[in-house]
Design an enzyme around this catalytic site. Structure first.
Site, PDB file in Angstrom:
ATOM      1  N   HIS A 338       0.848  -1.196   0.000  1.00 39.98           N
ATOM      2  CA  HIS A 338       0.000   0.000   0.000  1.00 39.98           C
ATOM      3  C   HIS A 338       0.888   1.251   0.000  1.00 39.98           C
ATOM      4  CE1 HIS A 338      -3.844   2.038   0.430  1.00 39.98           C
ATOM      5  NE2 HIS A 338      -3.114   2.952   1.047  1.00 39.98           N
ATOM      6  N   ALA A 339       0.659   2.128  -0.975  1.00 49.42           N
ATOM      7  CA  ALA A 339       1.556   3.267  -1.178  1.00 49.42           C
ATOM      8  C   ALA A 339       1.613   4.177   0.046  1.00 49.42           C
ATOM      9  CB  ALA A 339       1.095   4.068  -2.387  1.00 49.42           C
ATOM     10  N   HIS A 368       0.145  11.899  -5.718  1.00 49.82           N
ATOM     11  CA  HIS A 368      -0.422  11.928  -4.360  1.00 49.82           C
ATOM     12  C   HIS A 368       0.691  11.772  -3.309  1.00 49.82           C
ATOM     13  CE1 HIS A 368      -3.355  11.003  -1.101  1.00 49.82           C
ATOM     14  NE2 HIS A 368      -2.348  10.277  -0.662  1.00 49.82           N
ATOM     15  N   GLU A 369       1.497  10.757  -3.481  1.00 52.35           N
ATOM     16  CA  GLU A 369       2.537  10.464  -2.487  1.00 52.35           C
ATOM     17  C   GLU A 369       3.603  11.556  -2.441  1.00 52.35           C
ATOM     18  OE1 GLU A 369       2.064   8.339  -0.319  1.00 52.35           O
ATOM     19  OE2 GLU A 369       0.416   7.302  -1.295  1.00 52.35           O
ATOM     20  N   HIS A 372       2.857  14.388  -0.245  1.00 49.88           N
ATOM     21  CA  HIS A 372       3.245  14.217   1.163  1.00 49.88           C
ATOM     22  C   HIS A 372       4.713  14.605   1.351  1.00 49.88           C
ATOM     23  CE1 HIS A 372      -0.426  12.248   2.450  1.00 49.88           C
ATOM     24  NE2 HIS A 372      -0.272  11.214   1.651  1.00 49.88           N
ATOM     25  N   GLU A 396      -3.308  14.884   2.792  1.00 46.45           N
ATOM     26  CA  GLU A 396      -3.784  14.013   1.710  1.00 46.45           C
ATOM     27  C   GLU A 396      -4.148  14.799   0.449  1.00 46.45           C
ATOM     28  OE1 GLU A 396      -3.305  10.981   1.938  1.00 46.45           O
ATOM     29  OE2 GLU A 396      -2.932  10.867   4.085  1.00 46.45           O
ATOM     30  N   HIS A 496      -6.482   0.570   5.648  1.00 44.25           N
ATOM     31  CA  HIS A 496      -6.462   1.534   6.751  1.00 44.25           C
ATOM     32  C   HIS A 496      -7.117   1.004   8.022  1.00 44.25           C
ATOM     33  CE1 HIS A 496      -5.867   3.528   2.977  1.00 44.25           C
ATOM     34  NE2 HIS A 496      -5.300   4.545   3.595  1.00 44.25           N
ATOM     35  N   TYR A 506      -9.292  11.449   4.027  1.00 46.92           N
ATOM     36  CA  TYR A 506      -9.422  11.352   2.569  1.00 46.92           C
ATOM     37  C   TYR A 506     -10.713  11.999   2.078  1.00 46.92           C
ATOM     38  CZ  TYR A 506      -5.659   8.043   3.272  1.00 46.92           C
ATOM     39  OH  TYR A 506      -4.477   7.451   3.646  1.00 46.92           O
TER      40      TYR A 506
HETATM   41  O1  X8Z Z   1      -4.144   5.363   1.144  1.00 50.38           O
HETATM   42  C1  X8Z Z   1      -4.082   6.199   0.258  1.00 50.38           C
HETATM   43  C2  X8Z Z   1      -2.732   6.646  -0.256  1.00 50.38           C
HETATM   44  C3  X8Z Z   1      -1.700   6.661   0.798  1.00 50.38           C
HETATM   45  S1  X8Z Z   1      -1.931   7.924   1.946  1.00 50.38           S
HETATM   46  C4  X8Z Z   1      -2.279   5.713  -1.341  1.00 50.38           C
HETATM   47  N1  X8Z Z   1      -5.213   6.660  -0.320  1.00 50.38           N
HETATM   48  C5  X8Z Z   1      -6.540   6.210   0.089  1.00 50.38           C
HETATM   49  C6  X8Z Z   1      -6.780   4.762  -0.257  1.00 50.38           C
HETATM   50  O2  X8Z Z   1      -6.009   4.201  -1.043  1.00 50.38           O
HETATM   51  O3  X8Z Z   1      -7.752   4.184   0.230  1.00 50.38           O
HETATM   52  C7  X8Z Z   1      -5.276   7.677  -1.362  1.00 50.38           C
HETATM   53  C8  X8Z Z   1      -6.724   7.907  -1.623  1.00 50.38           C
HETATM   54  C9  X8Z Z   1      -7.506   7.089  -0.639  1.00 50.38           C
HETATM   55 ZN    ZN Z   2      -1.783   9.857   1.289  1.00 49.27          ZN
END
Ligand code: X8Z
Ligand code: ZN
Length: 597
Positions: A338-339, A368-369, A372, A396, A496, A506
C-alpha cells in the site's frame, strides 16, 4: 552524592510548587528534544518492517512504536500540570498537540501497552502478506494472487463470476484479523480514556481545531453539499452496469453490487470508464496505454511527478530519496505494498514506498505520495511538534491538487500526448474524473463512520460486518455481491482498518483539493472552466502554495486554508463548480430513470 540529593530536592520542590510559564516552556522544549529521536527510531523500524515483513521486524517495530507512544502519553499526562496557566500561543498549542498527536494511545499497564502495539503491527502484517489462492493453486509455485494481481483483475476483467471470485478471495484474508481487531478496540479505548477522551474515535475527532461534535456536523454539511452530485453519478453508472451485466446482476433501483465497479473496495470507479464513456464525447486517449506503449519505467513515472513540483519552484528531491525508496515490489520477500510517503528523520530523508504498476492510476498515486514528501520538506524548519500538516486532510490533498492539473494540455506540454482533445470532449474527461473523485466521497466518509461507532461501542463485535454493509449501503449505495456473515470481517480487507490509519482525512482531502485547485487556478490567472486549468510551471502559484505548506501545524487549519484561498471554512462549492457541466449532463441522461436506492 550530596550535590545530587540537593538537586533532586530542588526539582521536587519546583514540580510540587505552583506551575510557571517558564517551567511550561522548558517542559515543552525538553519534550520535543525527547520525542524527535524516538520518532526517528520508530520511523526506521517501521520502514524496515514494511519493506521486509518477518516476525522479527514486526516485533522490533512494535517495540519502538511502543517506546514512542509511551513517551508521548507520559508527556501528555504530565503536561496537564500547566492546564490552568495562561501560556504564550505557541507553547499552549504544542501542549495541546502533544495530547492529540497520537492515533493510538497505549494504556499505562505495560503488559497491555506491549500487547496493543504488537497487535497493531500484526494486523498490518497479515494484510500485507494477504493472498488469494484459488482452488488448486499452489503457493509454492507462485500461483496464488496478491493484492496487486487482484487489483489488475478487478480493473480489467468484465466477467462477473471471475470478479466475484477475486472479490471473495481477497475479503477472506481479513477473517483472521477479526479477533485481533476486537482486542485492539478494547485496548485502544483504554489508552484513549486514560488520556481523558471518551474513546479512541473521540480522540481522532478531537484533532480538528474545533469541538469534536462540531466537526461531525461539518462533515454532515459537506456531505449534503455533494450528495446530489453523487446520486446522479450513481444512477448513471447503475444504468450502464445494467446494460453490461443484465438485470439479473444489477438491480434497476437498488444498490450496486460492490464487485462490478473496477476496484476491490468500490472506492474509485474510473477503471470502468470504458463501460460508461459518452458516445460523442470520449476524449479518445488512455494514459495507461500511452505510458505502456512508450515503455515508461517506474523511475520515469516518479520523475514526472517530481518534475511537476519543481516546475512550481520546489527544490528537487534529494539523492537519498532515489537511493532509499521502494518503487517496485521485491520478488523475494513480503512487503506492505500500500503506497505511502515517509519522513524518516523529519528533515531530508524523505522516501516513497510503492509497488508501482505502469498505469494512469499509479501515475496519479505517485503525485499523491510526492505531495506528502514535498509537504514534509516544506514544514521541516518548524519546531518538531509543528512538523505536520494543518490537519490530516491537508496532507492528503496536496499531491491530489497537483494531479488535478494533469490535464490533456499538460500531457501535451510534457510530451505524453500529441494533441489535446477539443472542448467537445470535456464531458468524457469530466466523467472519468468524477468516477475517481465523486465516486470516492461517500467511501471516504463511511470507513470512520463505522470505526467511530465501533470505538464508542454502538457497533459491538457481533454486528461488525452487518453494520459495515448497512453503512456502505446507506452512503455509497453498494451491496455485498454475496451473502456475508459475522465470520467475515470485510472492513479488515481495507488497508487503513488493518493498519490503524484514520480515514476521514481522505474525505476532507477530496473536498479540500478542489478548493486549493480553484484558488491556485485563480492565482495562475486561469479563466477557463476549472477542469481545464493546470498550474504547471506557474511559479507564483507554487510560491503561494508553499506559503501555506511551510506553516505546517503551527496555526489552526482555518488560518492555513485562508492563507491560500482567503476562505476559512471547508467548502464543497469548489468541487461542485468543477463538475457543474457534468452534473447538467448526468441529469439529462438520468431523465425518466430511478435515482437513489
Ligand atoms: O491510502 C491512500 C494513499 C496513501 S496515503 C495511497 N489513499 C486512500 C486509499 O487508497 O484508500 C489515497 C486515496 C484514498
Ligand atoms: Zn496519502
Amino acid at each position: 552524592m550530596k550535590r545530587t540529593l540537593i538537586l533532586i530536592a530542588v526539582a521536587t520542590l519546583s514540580a510540587a510548587g505552583p506551575p510557571t510559564v517558564r517551567e511550561a516552556q522548558k517542559f515543552i522544549e525538553d519534550a520535543e528534544a525527547r520525542l524527535l529521536p524516538l520518532s526517528v527510531e520508530g520511523q526506521r523500524a517501521d520502514w524496515v518492517k514494511s519493506t521486509y515483513i518477518t516476525d522479527d521486524t514486526e516485533a522490533l517495530a512494535a517495540k519502538s512504536d511502543e517506546r514512542l507512544i509511551n513517551a508521548t502519553v507520559d508527556l501528555a499526562k504530565k503536561s496537564t500540570r500547566f492546564d490552568s496557566l495562561k501560556l504564550p500561543d505557541d507553547v499552549a498549542r504544542k501542549i495541546k498537540l502533544l495530547k492529540l498527536s497520537l492515533t493510538l494511545a497505549t494504556p499505562a499497564d505495560p503488559k497491555e501497552s506491549e500487547e496493543l502495539t504488537r497487535i497493531a503491527a500484526s494486523m498490518e502484517g497479515t494484510y500485507g502478506k494477504g493472498k488469494y489462492c484459488p482452488p488448486g493453486a499452489s503457493a509454492g509455485k507462485n500461483e496464488c494472487l496478491d493484492l496487486e494481481d487482484l487489483t489488475r483483475l478487478m480493473a480489467n476483467n468484465r466477467n462477473p463470476g471471475e470478479l466475484l471470485d477475486a472479490w471473495r478471495g481477497w475479503h477472506a484474508i481479513a477473517r483472521p484479523i477479526r479477533p485481533e481487531f476486537v482486542r485492539y478496540v478494547a485496548l485502544a479505548n483504554k489508552g484513549a480514556r486514560e488520556l481523558g477522551f471518551a474513546d479512541d474515535g473521540a480522540m481522532w475527532r478531537a484533532k480538528y481545531d474545533m469541538p469534536p461534535d462540531d466537526f461531525a456536523k461539518e462533515l454532515d454539511r459537506l456531505w449534503e453539499q455533494v450528495r446530489p452530485l453523487y446520486l446522479s453519478l450513481h444512477a448513471y453508472i447503475r444504468t450502464k452496469l445494467r446494460e453490461q451485466y443484465g438485470p439479473g446482476v444489477v438491480p434497476a433501483d437498488g444498490p450496486i453490487p460492490a464487485h462490478l465497479l473496477g476496484n476491490m473496495w468500490a472506492q474509485t470507479w474510473d477503471n470502468i470508464y470504458p463501460l460508461a464513456a459518452p458516445k460523442d464525447a470520449d476524449p479518445g486517449f488512455d494514459l495507461s496505454e500511452i505510458l505502456k506503449s512508450r515503455k515508461t519505467d517506474y523511475k520515469q513515472m516518479v520523475h514526472y511527478g517530481e518534475h511537476f513540483f519543481t516546475s512550481l519552484g520546489f527544490a528537487p528531491l534529494p539523492e537519498t530519496f532515489w537511493e532509499r525508496s521502494q518503487f517496485v515490489k521485491p520478488r523475494d520477500r513480503e512487503v506492505v505494498c500500500h503506497a505511502s510517503a515517509w519522513d524518516i528523520d523529519f528533515a531530508e530523508d524523505v522516501r516513497l514506498k510503492m509497488c508501482i504498476d505502469i498505469t494512469a492510476e499509479d501515475f496519479l498515486t505517485i503525485h499523491h505520495e510526492l505531495g506528502h514528501n514535498f509537504y514534509q520538506r516544506a514544514y521541516d524548519k518548524q519546531p518538531f511538534l509543528f512538523r505536520d500538516s494543518a490537519n490530516d486532510g491537508f496532507h492528503e490533498a496536496v499531491g491530489d491538487t497537483m494531479a488535478l492539473s494533469v490535464t490533456p494540455a499538460y500531457l501535451v506540454k510534457i510530451g505524453l500526448l500529441d494533441k489535446a482533445p477539443d472542448a467537445s470532449k470535456d464531458i468524457g474527461l469530466l466523467l472519468r474524473k468524477a468516477l475517481e473523485k465523486v465516486a470516492f466521497l461517500p467511501f471516504g466518509l463511511v470507513i470512520d463512520q463505522w470505526r467511530w461507532k465501533v470505538f464508542s461501542g454502538e457497533i459491538p463485535p457481533e454486528r461488525y460486518n452487518q453494520a459495515w454493509w448497512e453503512l456502505r449501503r446507506k452512503y455509497q449505495g453498494v451491496a455485498p455481491p454475496v451473502e456475508r456473515g459475522e465470520a467475515d470481517f470485510d472492513p479488515g480487507a481495507k488497508y487503513h482498518v488493518a493498519s490503524n490509519t484514520p480515514y476521514m482525512r481522505y474525505f476532507l482531502a477530496d473536498i479540500l483539493q478542489f478548493q486549493f485547485h480553484r484558488a491556485l487556478a485563480r492565482i495562475a490567472g486561469c479563466h477557463e472552466p476549472l477542469h481545464r486549468c493546470s498550474i504547471y510551471g506557474n511559479k507564483e502559484a507554487g510560491r503561494r502554495f508553499n506559503e501555506m505548506l511551510e506553516m505546517g501545524l503551527s496555526r489552526p487549519w482555518p488560518e492555513a486554508l485562508a492563507k491560500l484561498t482567503g476562505e476559512s471554512k471547508m467548502d464543497a462549492t469548489a468541487i461542485r463548480d468543477y463538475y457543474a457541466p457534468l452534473q447538467a449532463w448526468l441529469d439529462q441522461q438520468n431523465k425518466g430513470k430511478p435515482v437513489g436506492w
